[in-house]
Scaffold this motif. Structure first.
Motif, PDB file in Angstrom:
ATOM      1  N   GLU A   1       0.768  -1.209   0.007  1.00 49.34           N
ATOM      2  CA  GLU A   1      -0.061   0.187   0.129  1.00 49.34           C
ATOM      3  C   GLU A   1       0.673   1.124   0.007  1.00 49.34           C
ATOM      4  OE1 GLU A   1       0.553  -1.252   4.274  1.00 49.34           O
ATOM      5  OE2 GLU A   1       0.164  -2.136   2.359  1.00 49.34           O
ATOM      6  N   HIS A   2       1.988   1.105   0.131  1.00 50.39           N
ATOM      7  CA  HIS A   2       2.944   2.245   0.217  1.00 50.39           C
ATOM      8  C   HIS A   2       4.232   2.109  -1.072  1.00 50.39           C
ATOM      9  CE1 HIS A   2       1.714   3.426   3.988  1.00 50.39           C
ATOM     10  NE2 HIS A   2       1.884   2.535   4.486  1.00 50.39           N
ATOM     11  N   LEU A   3       3.596   1.532  -2.020  1.00 52.59           N
ATOM     12  CA  LEU A   3       4.612   1.472  -3.163  1.00 52.59           C
ATOM     13  C   LEU A   3       5.119   2.815  -3.667  1.00 52.59           C
ATOM     14  CD1 LEU A   3       3.299  -1.342  -5.435  1.00 52.59           C
ATOM     15  CD2 LEU A   3       5.137  -1.499  -4.081  1.00 52.59           C
ATOM     16  N   TYR A   4       4.264   3.856  -3.794  1.00 53.67           N
ATOM     17  CA  TYR A   4       4.595   4.969  -4.261  1.00 53.67           C
ATOM     18  C   TYR A   4       5.888   5.608  -3.212  1.00 53.67           C
ATOM     19  CZ  TYR A   4       4.745   9.947  -5.215  1.00 53.67           C
ATOM     20  OH  TYR A   4       5.143  11.171  -5.500  1.00 53.67           O
ATOM     21  N   GLN A   5       5.758   5.584  -1.870  1.00 53.09           N
ATOM     22  CA  GLN A   5       6.778   6.226  -1.194  1.00 53.09           C
ATOM     23  C   GLN A   5       7.962   5.398  -1.133  1.00 53.09           C
ATOM     24  OE1 GLN A   5       3.481   5.445  -0.440  1.00 53.09           O
ATOM     25  NE2 GLN A   5       2.663   7.146   0.594  1.00 53.09           N
ATOM     26  N   LEU A   6       7.807   4.111  -1.354  1.00 47.72           N
ATOM     27  CA  LEU A   6       8.883   3.201  -1.260  1.00 47.72           C
ATOM     28  C   LEU A   6       9.801   3.039  -2.504  1.00 47.72           C
ATOM     29  CD1 LEU A   6       7.452   0.124   0.699  1.00 47.72           C
ATOM     30  CD2 LEU A   6       9.254   1.360   1.409  1.00 47.72           C
TER      31      LEU A   6
END
Length: 201
Positions: free
Chosen positions: A169-174
């Motif tokens: 769910e945090h792909l964008y940030q990671l």
């Protein structure tokens, strides 16, 4: 960044299994790692993140074994090293793509573009530098080619990819964070080149 410090511990962990598998040609292990990574990519694309993580970690373990078996059985070769790096790069590209297929939001797609672009630039930064160092007869006994040190190396890649799968769910940030750190690694190598090799280049 920490690969050099982990190498001794990694070799000890792999040694027992490598001795048991020393009759298997290292190239078969490289191809097995590739197949496991491809299965992991399929699992991730279908949203099976736990299975994808398990297959990713198994891929990394088998990938480590090919070099260990090659050294123990004295089957190290340029061809084996070349096959290994091609298989690695295929998996490094496919896993983030598979994750983005499972969560195809616009922000994830743009972050994927940034991540894969950083991988491309980083590959050029260390591969060409490795060729220059090899040209100058700087030898390294444990790997097929010289791997100039950088902020993001093997251990950090394993950590980040695992985080991708643990927190999709945090792909964008990671993705964005890893892409930024990879570009910092490129800048780090450029600085090293202009400080250390400028007189020869």
């Amino acid at each position: 960044m920490i690969d050099r410090y982990l190498r001794s511990a990694k070799d000890k962990v792999l040694c027992f299994t490598a001795k048991a598998l020393q009759k298997i040609h290292p190239n078969y292990l490289s191809l097995s790692a590739l197949a496991i990574g491809l299965m992991g990519a399929c699992a991730l694309a279908l949203g099976h993140y736990g299975l994808g993580l398990a297959l990713w970690l198994f891929n990394r373990y088998i990938d480590g074994l090919d070099g260990a078996v090659a050294r123990i059985s004295q089957q190290q070769s340029d061809q084996g090293g070349y096959l290994d790096i091609i298989c690695d790069f295929a998996i490094y590209a496919l896993l983030p793509i598979a994750l983005t297929i499972s969560l195809p939001t616009p922000s994830n797609l743009w972050a994927l573009v940034a991540l894969l672009s950083s991988f491309y630039i980083n590959a050029a930064s260390w591969m060409y530098l490795a060729a220059l160092l090899e040209k100058r007869a700087v030898k390294h006994s444990l790997t097929s080619i010289i791997m100039p040190a950088g902020l993001i190396e093997g251990a950090e890649t394993i950590l980040f990819f695992s985080l991708f799968m643990l927190f999709p769910e945090h792909l964008y940030q990671l993705f964005s964070l890893m892409a930024t750190l990879v570009i910092i690694t490129v800048i780090q190598r450029l600085w090293w080149v202009f400080r250390r090799l400028s007189r020869e280049l």
